[in-house]
Scaffold this motif. Structure first.
Motif, mmCIF file in Angstrom:
data_model
loop_
_atom_site.group_PDB
_atom_site.id
_atom_site.type_symbol
_atom_site.label_atom_id
_atom_site.label_comp_id
_atom_site.label_asym_id
_atom_site.label_seq_id
_atom_site.Cartn_x
_atom_site.Cartn_y
_atom_site.Cartn_z
ATOM 1 N N ILE A 37 -20.916 8.480 -0.759
ATOM 2 C CA ILE A 37 -20.985 7.212 -1.492
ATOM 3 C C ILE A 37 -19.587 6.717 -1.835
ATOM 4 O O ILE A 37 -19.269 5.538 -1.674
ATOM 5 C CB ILE A 37 -21.823 7.390 -2.775
ATOM 6 N N ASN A 38 -18.733 7.640 -2.298
ATOM 7 C CA ASN A 38 -17.372 7.253 -2.682
ATOM 8 C C ASN A 38 -16.575 6.713 -1.502
ATOM 9 O O ASN A 38 -15.795 5.763 -1.651
ATOM 10 C CB ASN A 38 -16.639 8.447 -3.292
ATOM 11 N N ARG A 39 -16.784 7.319 -0.321
ATOM 12 C CA ARG A 39 -16.056 6.854 0.867
ATOM 13 C C ARG A 39 -16.447 5.423 1.224
ATOM 14 O O ARG A 39 -15.596 4.581 1.520
ATOM 15 C CB ARG A 39 -16.320 7.796 2.050
ATOM 16 N N VAL A 40 -17.744 5.153 1.195
ATOM 17 C CA VAL A 40 -18.210 3.805 1.532
ATOM 18 C C VAL A 40 -17.748 2.802 0.470
ATOM 19 O O VAL A 40 -17.335 1.681 0.794
ATOM 20 C CB VAL A 40 -19.744 3.777 1.677
ATOM 21 N N ALA A 41 -17.795 3.217 -0.792
ATOM 22 C CA ALA A 41 -17.336 2.334 -1.870
ATOM 23 C C ALA A 41 -15.859 1.987 -1.686
ATOM 24 O O ALA A 41 -15.447 0.836 -1.882
ATOM 25 C CB ALA A 41 -17.560 2.999 -3.224
ATOM 26 N N SER A 42 -15.066 2.976 -1.293
ATOM 27 C CA SER A 42 -13.643 2.732 -1.061
ATOM 28 C C SER A 42 -13.437 1.750 0.089
ATOM 29 O O SER A 42 -12.579 0.855 0.018
ATOM 30 C CB SER A 42 -12.936 4.057 -0.760
ATOM 31 N N ARG A 43 -14.242 1.895 1.144
ATOM 32 C CA ARG A 43 -14.135 0.965 2.278
ATOM 33 C C ARG A 43 -14.506 -0.459 1.861
ATOM 34 O O ARG A 43 -13.869 -1.430 2.282
ATOM 35 C CB ARG A 43 -15.051 1.431 3.411
ATOM 36 N N LEU A 44 -15.538 -0.568 1.037
ATOM 37 C CA LEU A 44 -15.952 -1.891 0.571
ATOM 38 C C LEU A 44 -14.869 -2.535 -0.290
ATOM 39 O O LEU A 44 -14.623 -3.740 -0.205
ATOM 40 C CB LEU A 44 -17.259 -1.789 -0.217
ATOM 41 N N ARG A 45 -14.215 -1.721 -1.120
ATOM 42 C CA ARG A 45 -13.119 -2.258 -1.933
ATOM 43 C C ARG A 45 -11.966 -2.717 -1.045
ATOM 44 O O ARG A 45 -11.325 -3.732 -1.310
ATOM 45 C CB ARG A 45 -12.640 -1.203 -2.934
ATOM 46 N N GLY A 46 -11.706 -1.943 0.002
ATOM 47 C CA GLY A 46 -10.657 -2.345 0.933
ATOM 48 C C GLY A 46 -10.985 -3.656 1.623
ATOM 49 O O GLY A 46 -10.115 -4.520 1.798
ATOM 50 N N PHE A 47 -12.245 -3.809 2.003
ATOM 51 C CA PHE A 47 -12.689 -5.051 2.640
ATOM 52 C C PHE A 47 -12.569 -6.218 1.667
ATOM 53 O O PHE A 47 -12.070 -7.298 2.011
ATOM 54 C CB PHE A 47 -14.131 -4.878 3.122
ATOM 55 N N SER A 48 -13.006 -5.995 0.425
ATOM 56 C CA SER A 48 -12.929 -7.050 -0.586
ATOM 57 C C SER A 48 -11.477 -7.438 -0.861
ATOM 58 O O SER A 48 -11.150 -8.623 -1.008
ATOM 59 C CB SER A 48 -13.605 -6.588 -1.882
ATOM 60 N N GLU A 49 -10.604 -6.438 -0.918
ATOM 61 C CA GLU A 49 -9.182 -6.717 -1.130
ATOM 62 C C GLU A 49 -8.632 -7.565 0.013
ATOM 63 O O GLU A 49 -7.872 -8.513 -0.203
ATOM 64 C CB GLU A 49 -8.409 -5.409 -1.237
ATOM 65 N N TRP A 50 -9.019 -7.224 1.229
ATOM 66 C CA TRP A 50 -8.573 -7.991 2.401
ATOM 67 C C TRP A 50 -9.076 -9.428 2.323
ATOM 68 O O TRP A 50 -8.331 -10.374 2.608
ATOM 69 C CB TRP A 50 -9.081 -7.310 3.672
ATOM 70 N N LEU A 51 -10.330 -9.604 1.933
ATOM 71 C CA LEU A 51 -10.881 -10.954 1.783
ATOM 72 C C LEU A 51 -10.063 -11.757 0.771
ATOM 73 O O LEU A 51 -9.739 -12.929 0.996
ATOM 74 C CB LEU A 51 -12.342 -10.881 1.322
#
Length: 205
Positions: A156-170
């Motif tokens: 869960i933490n890995r996916v959450a980190s990826r989502l935060r990275g995507f959101s940061e990129w957006l």
């Protein structure tokens, strides 16, 4: 007549009432976790967690003086970023933004504070969405009904980190947040662009 100099100590400010219950507990856990990071080469310098904790408390005091909300009640809200920037500029506290990022990452519970810890800054609305999803997914693990592909908290933490990275990129590319357009085809298009950019970056290194 001999006069003796009297040194008056500046009275310690009060931590914001919003933070009083939880902030010391969080900061003490933060310092303990920082000391336990393995390998040792990734640890912050011994005094750094203490400096960060002191900086955060000072910011909380300032928020109280300015009649603003505390930290713990809005750790990932955009308004806290704005207040941190005001505090940084008016009180010459240049490091508060970085210190706040360490605290936020620690409060997300992904891992202990490390020297080279990435600082992902998702949109506030996305952060709220991610946190709710993380809490729900972890609760379902406890209940024995894990989501497909999310059988352990690290998953869960890995996916959450990826989502935060995507959101940061957006955010850095002036695109709309994830929240509010989950069913919008443009989000999938942005995700594909984001993944292509990441793959290109890896290939170049």
């Amino acid at each position: 007549m001999v006069r003796t100099a009297v040194t008056r100590r500046r009275p310690l400010c009060s931590v914001h009432p919003d933070d009083k219950e939880r902030l010391n507990e969080i900061l003490n856990d933060f310092k303990s976790s920082a000391r336990a990071v393995q390998p040792a080469a990734h640890r912050l310098k011994p005094r750094t967690p203490i400096v960060i904790a002191s900086s955060i408390r000072g910011f909380s005091c300032w928020l109280y003086e300015q009649k603003k909300q505390g930290i713990v009640v809005r750790p990932h809200d955009r308004s806290l970023d704005e207040d941190a920037e005001l505090y940084r500029s008016t009180r010459k506290r240049k490091r508060i933004t970085g210190h706040l990022a360490y605290l936020r990452n620690f409060m997300l519970g992904t891992s202990a504070p490390e020297l080279s810890r990435p600082r992902l800054a998702a949109y506030p609305d996305d952060e709220t969405l991610i946190q709710k999803a993380v809490a729900a997914a972890k609760a379902d693990i406890v209940n024995g009904t894990p989501w497909q592909g999310f059988r352990t908290p690290p998953d869960i933490n890995r996916v959450a980190s990826r989502l935060r990275g995507f959101s940061e990129w957006l955010k850095t590319h002036a695109k709309s947040a994830i929240a509010g357009r989950l069913d919008d085809p443009s989000l999938q298009e942005d995700r594909e662009t984001y993944l292509r950019v990441k793959d290109s970056s890896r290939a170049a290194t």
